[in-house]
Enzyme design. Sequence first.
Site, PDB file in Angstrom:
ATOM      1  N   GLU A  33       0.843  -1.193   0.000  1.00 13.62           N
ATOM      2  CA  GLU A  33       0.000   0.000   0.000  1.00 13.62           C
ATOM      3  C   GLU A  33       0.883   1.249   0.000  1.00 13.62           C
ATOM      4  O   GLU A  33       1.919   1.298   0.648  1.00 13.62           O
ATOM      5  CB  GLU A  33      -0.873  -0.014   1.258  1.00 13.62           C
ATOM      6  CG  GLU A  33      -1.783   1.183   1.427  1.00 13.62           C
ATOM      7  CD  GLU A  33      -2.554   1.159   2.745  1.00 13.62           C
ATOM      8  OE1 GLU A  33      -3.569   1.869   2.850  1.00 13.62           O
ATOM      9  OE2 GLU A  33      -2.141   0.424   3.668  1.00 13.62           O
ATOM     10  N   LYS A  48      -9.694   2.415  -2.084  1.00 12.11           N
ATOM     11  CA  LYS A  48      -9.906   1.824  -0.764  1.00 12.11           C
ATOM     12  C   LYS A  48     -11.275   2.224  -0.215  1.00 12.11           C
ATOM     13  O   LYS A  48     -11.617   3.405  -0.142  1.00 12.11           O
ATOM     14  CB  LYS A  48      -8.791   2.287   0.180  1.00 12.11           C
ATOM     15  CG  LYS A  48      -8.787   1.618   1.552  1.00 12.11           C
ATOM     16  CD  LYS A  48      -7.577   2.103   2.334  1.00 12.11           C
ATOM     17  CE  LYS A  48      -7.450   1.432   3.691  1.00 12.11           C
ATOM     18  NZ  LYS A  48      -6.244   1.922   4.415  1.00 12.11           N
ATOM     19  N   CYS A  59      -5.467  -3.007   2.738  1.00 15.03           N
ATOM     20  CA  CYS A  59      -5.209  -2.938   4.179  1.00 15.03           C
ATOM     21  C   CYS A  59      -6.462  -3.135   5.035  1.00 15.03           C
ATOM     22  O   CYS A  59      -6.935  -4.258   5.201  1.00 15.03           O
ATOM     23  CB  CYS A  59      -4.502  -1.619   4.497  1.00 15.03           C
ATOM     24  SG  CYS A  59      -3.521  -1.654   6.026  1.00 15.03           S
TER      25      CYS A  59
END
Length: 262
Positions: free
Chosen positions: A43, A108, A142
């Site tokens: 990331e 995300k 994540c």
Amino acid sequence: MQNLRISLVQTTLNWQQPEVNRTRLTELLAPLAGQTDLIVLPEMFTTGFTMSPADLAEPMPGPTLAWMQQQARELGAALCGSVVIEDEGYRNRLLFVTPEGEVHHYDKHHLFRMANEHEYYVAGQTRLVIEYKGWRILPQICYDLRFPVWCRNRDDYDLLLCVANWPAPRRHPWRTLLLARAIENQCYVAGVNRVGEDGKGLDYSGDSLLVDFKGQALLDGPAGEPFIKTGLLNGEDLKQFRSKFPSWQDADAFELTDTPVN
């Protein structure tokens, strides 16, 4: 479905120095030319997990996307990882670039409020499945990994990719969740995390893993150390397992909705 070679790049990141990180990664990735099909970076691999998007965000397209297209072409492999992008606000955006120059992106969805990520970035609203070399791939970033409904396999993907900057004090949940997502979704899972210390003093242990559909680790490098490891995903093994143990057929049917449930 052909077999797929996948390379996990567990690396340190120079804090908020995109050009330095691209240059260093160019050297690190060079030996992979012709040796793999898919390369997975962490990331925010050009900056580290930064809450300074106003200073660091790139346009779409921008220099990192151009670098990824060049690398994918020269290495003969798809390349993916997330980058800070400005596009109707700031996005923590995973870019997936094929050797032919095709670009897919995923923003995300779950922003990490404990670091105030939701105050700086706009959450993505679209779940993405990418088709590449006969494989259906679900990208995640994540904190997304903690939300099984968002990661749920609707019989529409074979490989879950999760790129991360996941701090060392929470390494046990990271490793456990990667295994859990593989088992419950009957899929391969590749989780790639960074190592080293970032500019905020947070330490990262890596613990990057490649996991099969039974939750067994296929790649598991030493914690805290950079590495590049390549594993093989066997499409026929996955197909046979799903056929012999079709638990996916008994999954509860529901849809994601923004409507509150009373």
